[in-house]
Design a protein around this motif. Structure first.
Motif, short mmCIF file in Angstrom:
data_model
loop_
_atom_site.label_atom_id
_atom_site.label_comp_id
_atom_site.label_asym_id
_atom_site.label_seq_id
_atom_site.Cartn_x
_atom_site.Cartn_y
_atom_site.Cartn_z
N PRO A 233 0.99 -0.95 0.04
CA PRO A 233 -0.04 -0.05 0.15
C PRO A 233 0.76 1.18 0.05
O PRO A 233 1.85 1.18 0.47
CB PRO A 233 -0.68 -0.01 1.37
N ALA A 234 0.31 2.41 -0.62
CA ALA A 234 1.28 3.83 -0.62
C ALA A 234 0.05 4.79 -1.13
O ALA A 234 -1.15 4.30 -1.64
CB ALA A 234 2.25 3.52 -1.76
N LEU A 235 0.33 5.95 -0.82
CA LEU A 235 -0.24 6.79 -1.41
C LEU A 235 0.44 7.36 -2.86
O LEU A 235 1.46 7.57 -2.99
CB LEU A 235 -0.43 8.23 -0.59
N VAL A 236 -0.68 7.19 -3.94
CA VAL A 236 -0.07 7.58 -5.20
C VAL A 236 -0.62 8.90 -5.71
O VAL A 236 -1.92 8.97 -5.94
CB VAL A 236 -0.36 6.33 -6.46
N ASN A 237 0.02 10.06 -5.90
CA ASN A 237 -0.50 11.20 -6.19
C ASN A 237 -1.53 11.44 -4.90
O ASN A 237 -2.47 12.15 -5.43
CB ASN A 237 -1.10 11.11 -7.36
N GLY A 238 -1.22 11.29 -3.94
CA GLY A 238 -2.21 11.50 -2.69
C GLY A 238 -3.58 10.77 -2.48
O GLY A 238 -4.25 11.05 -1.53
N ALA A 239 -3.53 9.64 -3.46
CA ALA A 239 -4.65 8.88 -3.15
C ALA A 239 -4.29 7.27 -2.88
O ALA A 239 -2.93 6.90 -3.33
CB ALA A 239 -5.39 8.82 -4.55
N GLY A 241 -3.18 3.77 -3.13
CA GLY A 241 -2.79 2.85 -4.19
C GLY A 241 -1.80 1.89 -3.80
O GLY A 241 -1.70 1.35 -2.48
N LEU A 242 -1.19 1.55 -4.64
CA LEU A 242 0.02 0.24 -4.40
C LEU A 242 1.21 0.64 -5.18
O LEU A 242 1.27 1.16 -6.19
CB LEU A 242 -0.57 -1.06 -4.96
N ILE A 243 2.39 0.01 -4.65
CA ILE A 243 3.64 0.26 -5.38
C ILE A 243 4.29 -1.15 -5.31
O ILE A 243 3.94 -2.13 -4.42
CB ILE A 243 4.43 1.35 -4.55
N TRP A 244 5.19 -1.41 -6.23
CA TRP A 244 5.86 -2.31 -6.39
C TRP A 244 7.47 -2.12 -6.44
O TRP A 244 7.97 -1.24 -7.33
CB TRP A 244 5.60 -3.32 -7.59
N SER A 245 8.25 -2.49 -5.49
CA SER A 245 9.61 -2.05 -4.98
C SER A 245 10.40 -3.15 -5.65
O SER A 245 10.20 -4.38 -5.30
CB SER A 245 9.66 -1.50 -3.93
N THR A 250 11.29 2.09 -5.39
CA THR A 250 9.86 1.81 -6.14
C THR A 250 10.05 1.76 -7.76
O THR A 250 10.64 2.57 -8.31
CB THR A 250 8.92 3.05 -5.69
N ARG A 251 9.56 0.59 -8.14
CA ARG A 251 9.71 0.50 -9.81
C ARG A 251 8.39 0.76 -10.45
O ARG A 251 8.51 0.93 -11.74
CB ARG A 251 10.34 -0.96 -9.88
N MET A 252 7.37 0.62 -9.84
CA MET A 252 6.06 0.67 -10.61
C MET A 252 5.13 1.03 -9.48
O MET A 252 5.05 0.53 -8.30
CB MET A 252 5.78 -0.74 -11.27
N VAL A 253 3.88 1.71 -9.90
CA VAL A 253 2.81 2.18 -8.97
C VAL A 253 1.38 1.75 -9.67
O VAL A 253 1.46 1.71 -10.95
CB VAL A 253 2.75 3.83 -8.79
N ILE A 266 -7.32 0.96 -13.49
CA ILE A 266 -6.18 0.82 -12.81
C ILE A 266 -5.00 1.14 -13.61
O ILE A 266 -4.78 0.54 -14.75
CB ILE A 266 -5.94 -0.99 -12.35
N ASP A 267 -4.13 2.00 -13.04
CA ASP A 267 -3.17 2.47 -14.11
C ASP A 267 -1.79 1.98 -13.70
O ASP A 267 -1.44 2.24 -12.37
CB ASP A 267 -3.01 3.92 -14.29
N LEU A 268 -1.07 1.16 -14.39
CA LEU A 268 0.07 0.61 -14.15
C LEU A 268 1.23 1.54 -14.64
O LEU A 268 1.53 1.82 -15.82
CB LEU A 268 0.57 -0.78 -14.53
N LEU A 269 2.07 2.37 -13.90
CA LEU A 269 3.11 3.50 -14.22
C LEU A 269 4.37 2.97 -13.84
O LEU A 269 4.68 2.95 -12.42
CB LEU A 269 2.52 4.77 -13.45
#
Length: 282
Positions: A233-239, A241-245, A250-253, A266-269
């Motif tokens: 879990p993480a805040l992504v742009n303040g909301a 979301g999830l992260i993969w590290s 961090t490699r992808m959100v 769902i946007d994978l960035l």
């Protein structure tokens, strides 16, 4: 069959989608019909010679016409709902309004009118119709990176359409439930969290890293069921979301669009230059 009749037949094959695009950008049935009619007139004048993707060309034309109509509203400082109650386009009858709201969600329908023309168009084309930012950029006269930012700002407004006191907590509950269902391989639970027309999208960097896109609840649930084991879990742009590290970096959100308690996108960035990330304690 004469050439004009053949062209009209090809146009009619795209009419329903074009009207849907225009209506969701404009929030007005009458204006949507006008935009679609203008697209036909331009096609009839120019012809389709040299157009490899007629559907894409027509979507671009309708979007540009709709954008000009939105900007004209702002210039005239008119209220597009002035002939009817707030949130009811151009005085449309209750049944028509209910059908539109049902197709996009009441929260989304209410917040679209608060967006600037370019933000609104970027959000609708990308989040609702999966048009790439490379295609959106020339329509709004911006770079693909700026078009992405426009859609991101709009997405934040959409997320904020829920009640402030409960919105963030509810969205975090949905994301947490999604992560748990993905870890456990609970396909049924994933389906319950996803909207029927949910879209899984990737930016170019994520695609190069092996991520892929999908459309529809079943297809998206299949992608994540039993996977995302390293996501956190993480805040992504303040909301929420999830992260993969990997190796502490961090490699992808995973950026979620959630409307009325359901995940609609769902946007994978993996291009994180303009993405704000704040890991959360679990």
């Amino acid at each position: 069959m004469e050439e004009s009749d053949f062209l009209a037949e090809r146009f009619e094959a795209h009419r329903t989608r074009l009207r849907t695009v225009a209506q969701r950008i404009l929030g007005s049935s009458a204006e949507a019909d006008d935009a679609v009619q203008e697209a036909w007139l331009r096609l009839d004048r120019a012809g389709a010679d040299g157009v490899d993707n007629l559907g894409g060309w027509l979507t671009t034309v309708v979007s540009r016409v709709a954008l000009n109509m939105l900007r004209s509203r702002d210039t005239r400082r008119e209220d597009p709902w002035q002939d009817g109650p707030p949130g009811r386009p151009d005085g449309a009858d209750p049944e028509e309004h209910a059908l539109l709201a049902d197709s996009v969600g009441f929260a989304l329908l209410a917040v679209l009118d608060t967006l600037g023309p370019a933000e609104r168009l970027a959000f609708v084309l990308h989040d609702l119709f999966a048009v790439s930012f490379e295609e959106i950029a020339p329509i709004v006269g911006r770079t693909p990176a700026t078009a992405r930012k426009l859609a991101s700002r709009a997405r934040h407004r959409v997320r904020g359409a829920q009640a402030p006191a409960a919105g963030d907590a509810r969205r975090r509950e949905v994301v947490t439930a999604f992560l748990t269902a993905a870890h456990d391989g609970d396909f049924a639970a994933l389906l319950g969290l996803l909207g029927p027309d949910v879209r899984l999208r990737t930016d170019d960097a994520a695609a190069r890293a092996g991520a892929w896109s999908a459309f529809g609840a079943a297809a998206v649930a299949e992608v994540f069921s039993g996977r995302a084991q390293a996501a956190r879990p993480a805040l992504v742009n303040g909301a929420p979301g999830l992260i993969w590290s990997q190796r502490g970096q961090t490699r992808m959100v995973f950026e979620f669009t959630i409307i009325d308690g359901r995940i609609t996108a769902i946007d994978l960035l993996a291009d994180l230059e303009d993405v704000e990330v704040e890991p959360l304690d679990t």
